[in-house]
Write an enzyme that holds these catalytic residues in place. Structure first.
Site, PDB file in Angstrom:
ATOM      1  N   TRP A 129      12.616   2.532  -3.305  1.00 37.81           N
ATOM      2  CA  TRP A 129      12.461   1.115  -2.963  1.00 37.81           C
ATOM      3  C   TRP A 129      13.462   0.296  -3.784  1.00 37.81           C
ATOM      4  O   TRP A 129      13.616   0.519  -4.987  1.00 37.81           O
ATOM      5  CB  TRP A 129      11.025   0.705  -3.278  1.00 37.81           C
ATOM      6  CG  TRP A 129      10.705  -0.734  -3.073  1.00 37.81           C
ATOM      7  CD1 TRP A 129      11.055  -1.513  -2.007  1.00 37.81           C
ATOM      8  CD2 TRP A 129       9.956  -1.564  -3.961  1.00 37.81           C
ATOM      9  NE1 TRP A 129      10.566  -2.778  -2.168  1.00 37.81           N
ATOM     10  CE2 TRP A 129       9.884  -2.842  -3.359  1.00 37.81           C
ATOM     11  CE3 TRP A 129       9.333  -1.366  -5.187  1.00 37.81           C
ATOM     12  CZ2 TRP A 129       9.226  -3.902  -3.947  1.00 37.81           C
ATOM     13  CZ3 TRP A 129       8.670  -2.425  -5.771  1.00 37.81           C
ATOM     14  CH2 TRP A 129       8.615  -3.679  -5.158  1.00 37.81           C
ATOM     15  N   ASP A 210       3.260   5.449  -7.815  1.00 38.25           N
ATOM     16  CA  ASP A 210       3.268   4.098  -7.260  1.00 38.25           C
ATOM     17  C   ASP A 210       2.478   4.126  -5.959  1.00 38.25           C
ATOM     18  O   ASP A 210       2.921   4.712  -4.965  1.00 38.25           O
ATOM     19  CB  ASP A 210       4.724   3.658  -7.006  1.00 38.25           C
ATOM     20  CG  ASP A 210       4.796   2.237  -6.455  1.00 38.25           C
ATOM     21  OD1 ASP A 210       3.745   1.577  -6.346  1.00 38.25           O
ATOM     22  OD2 ASP A 210       5.916   1.790  -6.137  1.00 38.25           O
ATOM     23  N   ALA A 212       1.286   1.942  -3.257  1.00 41.90           N
ATOM     24  CA  ALA A 212       1.379   0.612  -2.642  1.00 41.90           C
ATOM     25  C   ALA A 212       0.874   0.620  -1.199  1.00 41.90           C
ATOM     26  O   ALA A 212       0.786  -0.434  -0.573  1.00 41.90           O
ATOM     27  CB  ALA A 212       2.824   0.114  -2.683  1.00 41.90           C
ATOM     28  N   LYS A 245      -0.564  -4.711   0.751  1.00 40.76           N
ATOM     29  CA  LYS A 245      -0.453  -4.297   2.150  1.00 40.76           C
ATOM     30  C   LYS A 245      -1.811  -3.918   2.745  1.00 40.76           C
ATOM     31  O   LYS A 245      -2.155  -4.367   3.829  1.00 40.76           O
ATOM     32  CB  LYS A 245       0.493  -3.103   2.286  1.00 40.76           C
ATOM     33  CG  LYS A 245       1.670  -3.102   1.343  1.00 40.76           C
ATOM     34  CD  LYS A 245       2.814  -3.976   1.801  1.00 40.76           C
ATOM     35  CE  LYS A 245       3.706  -4.304   0.628  1.00 40.76           C
ATOM     36  NZ  LYS A 245       5.100  -4.407   0.915  1.00 40.76           N
TER      37      LYS A 245
HETATM   38  C1  LIG Z   1       6.983   1.171  -2.993  1.00 42.77           C
HETATM   39  C2  LIG Z   1       6.443  -0.166  -3.391  1.00 42.77           C
HETATM   40  N1  LIG Z   1       5.880  -0.301  -4.598  1.00 42.77           N
HETATM   41  C3  LIG Z   1       5.378  -1.467  -5.009  1.00 42.77           C
HETATM   42  C4  LIG Z   1       5.413  -2.582  -4.211  1.00 42.77           C
HETATM   43  C5  LIG Z   1       4.874  -3.854  -4.820  1.00 42.77           C
HETATM   44  O1  LIG Z   1       4.102  -4.634  -4.058  1.00 42.77           O
HETATM   45  P1  LIG Z   1       3.483  -6.019  -4.547  1.00 42.77           P
HETATM   46  O2  LIG Z   1       4.048  -6.396  -5.860  1.00 42.77           O
HETATM   47  O3  LIG Z   1       3.827  -6.973  -3.477  1.00 42.77           O
HETATM   48  O4  LIG Z   1       2.009  -5.759  -4.639  1.00 42.77           O
HETATM   49  C6  LIG Z   1       5.994  -2.503  -2.939  1.00 42.77           C
HETATM   50  C7  LIG Z   1       6.115  -3.675  -2.070  1.00 42.77           C
HETATM   51  O5  LIG Z   1       6.873  -3.756  -1.159  1.00 42.77           O
HETATM   52  C8  LIG Z   1       6.508  -1.248  -2.520  1.00 42.77           C
HETATM   53  O6  LIG Z   1       7.078  -1.092  -1.331  1.00 42.77           O
END
Ligand SMILES: Cc1ncc(COP(=O)(O)O)c(C=O)c1O
Length: 398
Positions: A129, A210, A212, A245
């Site tokens: 990411w 991670d 998410a 999400k």
């Molecule tokens: C792989 C991954 N990790 C972490 C996040 C963090 O999400 P947030 O800070 O919006 O909760 C995202 C958001 O797009 C993600 O795609």
């Protein structure tokens, strides 16, 4: 004071949204930022979340501070959602702090690693990411990449990945995507998680997961099978959780960092460091999203309704993958697009050359980030033919 600052280039993903908004062409399509969308292109608040919000606001008698670790019920329930029965077994060894979304959890983890072991290196997948490296690296922790994706076969470069992990020193940290790998959509199979666990155990490498997209790949249980396997076997594990999400709580900035330590005393010490890191950066996390997620998870009826909504989101994304693959195959029967349906979650890497990606945005008005990742949830019955036409036109651009 600030006259020496140069204007920075736009963020690779958020910049796509800005370019999309600025484009006056009515045919424009946004396949950029990773938010779930329904058939009308909206990012809905799940009905169970809306109802929980109503209940939370009705019961709220004060807006006094929540405390540096955040909402204890949220922390317990969100870790239990991720770890299942293991959460109980590991409770004494787990240090959890509510964070400012998943990004906050990732950054808190990096700060903690840097404080505990300034020389340690976090190994991130290649590709990963777009925000992982800036977000983690800005804490001062060193980063390296490990091979993850084989573009030619659109699969995990598993032998090379294992070889890389085999070569790591004890105390190295390996960042893994819990499910719905961003940006490739290609996840480890359970047997591969098992093989990774073997090597991590043997080498003394620390997993950092991670999470998410729990519930958006296959379902809430299947998506964490790999994580649970690691948590059951390894002495130390970091887990960054995002509720953006799966609960649709994006702007409420809701997440948690859970660190499983070797023993209860270390977990207690970690908790004090988590609280101090938070206190020094932003003092305390926001209340609302965590209170809402805690209520959804704590009330049987809301929880069931929310689970059903995650099932519907998965069904829609799987259907969209099949729809787009079918429309592409119809236009280019000489090429294989079946890989689209084998992937998990919202994302797919198109495998376009940079010229193709540029043409997609500039000539076709179909907006994707510079790595050519598409958000499948941005496709709909209404735009799938336009998307397929545009993709086919830029496929061979070099
Ligand atoms: C792989 C991954 N990790 C972490 C996040 C963090 O999400 P947030 O800070 O919006 O909760 C995202 C958001 O797009 C993600 O795609």
């Amino acid at each position: 004071m600030f006259g020496n600052l140069e204007t920075l280039p736009p963020d690779p993903i958020l910049g796509v949204t800005a370019a999309f908004r600025a484009d006056p062409d009515p045919r424009k399509i946004d396949l950029g930022v990773g938010v779930y969308r329904d058939e009308n292109g909206n990012t809905p608040v799940p009905a169970a979340v809306r109802e929980a919000e109503r209940q939370v606001l009705a019961a709220q008698s004060s807006k006094t501070y929540v405390g540096p670790l955040g909402n204890p019920e949220f922390n317990e329930r969100i870790v239990a959602l991720a770890l299942g029965e293991l959460a109980g077994t590991l409770r004494e060894r787990t240090a959890t702090i509510q964070t400012v979304g998943g990004c906050g959890a990732l950054r808190m983890a990096a700060e903690l690693l840097h404080a505990a072991s300034p020389g340690s290196v976090v190994h991130v997948s290649d590709p990963t990411w777009a925000n992982h490296e800036p977000l983690l690296g800005n804490s001062g922790i060193a980063l390296q990449r490990y091979p993850y994706y084989e573009p030619a076969t659109r699969s995990v470069a598993f032998d090379r990945m294992l070889e890389h992990i085999e070569g790591l020193p004890a105390g190295a940290v390996l960042l893994l995507h819990g499910s719905c790998h961003n940006p490739t959509g290609v996840d480890l199979e359970l047997a591969q998680w098992r093989a990774v666990a073997d090597v991590l155990e043997r080498r003394g490498v620390v997993p950092f997961v991670d999470l998410a997209y729990q519930g958006l790949g296959d379902d809430l249980e299947t998506d964490v099978a790999g994580l649970r396997l690691l948590a059951a076997r390894l002495p130390t594990l970091l887990l960054a959780i995002s509720c953006s999400k799966n609960f649709g709580l994006y702007r409420e900035r809701t997440g948690a960092l859970a660190v499983i330590a070797e023993n209860a005393a270390t977990a207690r010490a970690i908790t004090t460091h988590q609280a101090r890191i938070g206190r020094r950066m932003y003092s305390m996390p926001p209340d609302h999203g965590a209170a809402v997620a805690a209520r959804v998870l704590g009330e049987a009826q809301l929880r069931r309704a929310w689970q059903d909504e995650t099932v519907a989101m998965v069904a829609r994304m799987k259907a969209l993958r099949a729809l787009l693959a079918g429309r592409l195959a119809g236009r280019r029967p000489d090429r294989d697009f079946s890989w689209l349906t084998g992937q998990r979650g919202m994302f797919s890497l198109l495998g376009l050359a940079p010229a193709g990606i540029r043409a997609l945005c500039v000539e076709e008005h179909v907006y994707v980030p510079p790595d050519g990742r598409i958000n499948i949830a941005g496709v709909s019955d209404a735009n799938v033919d336009r998307v397929a036409d545009a993709l086919v036109r830029v496929l061979e651009r070099r």
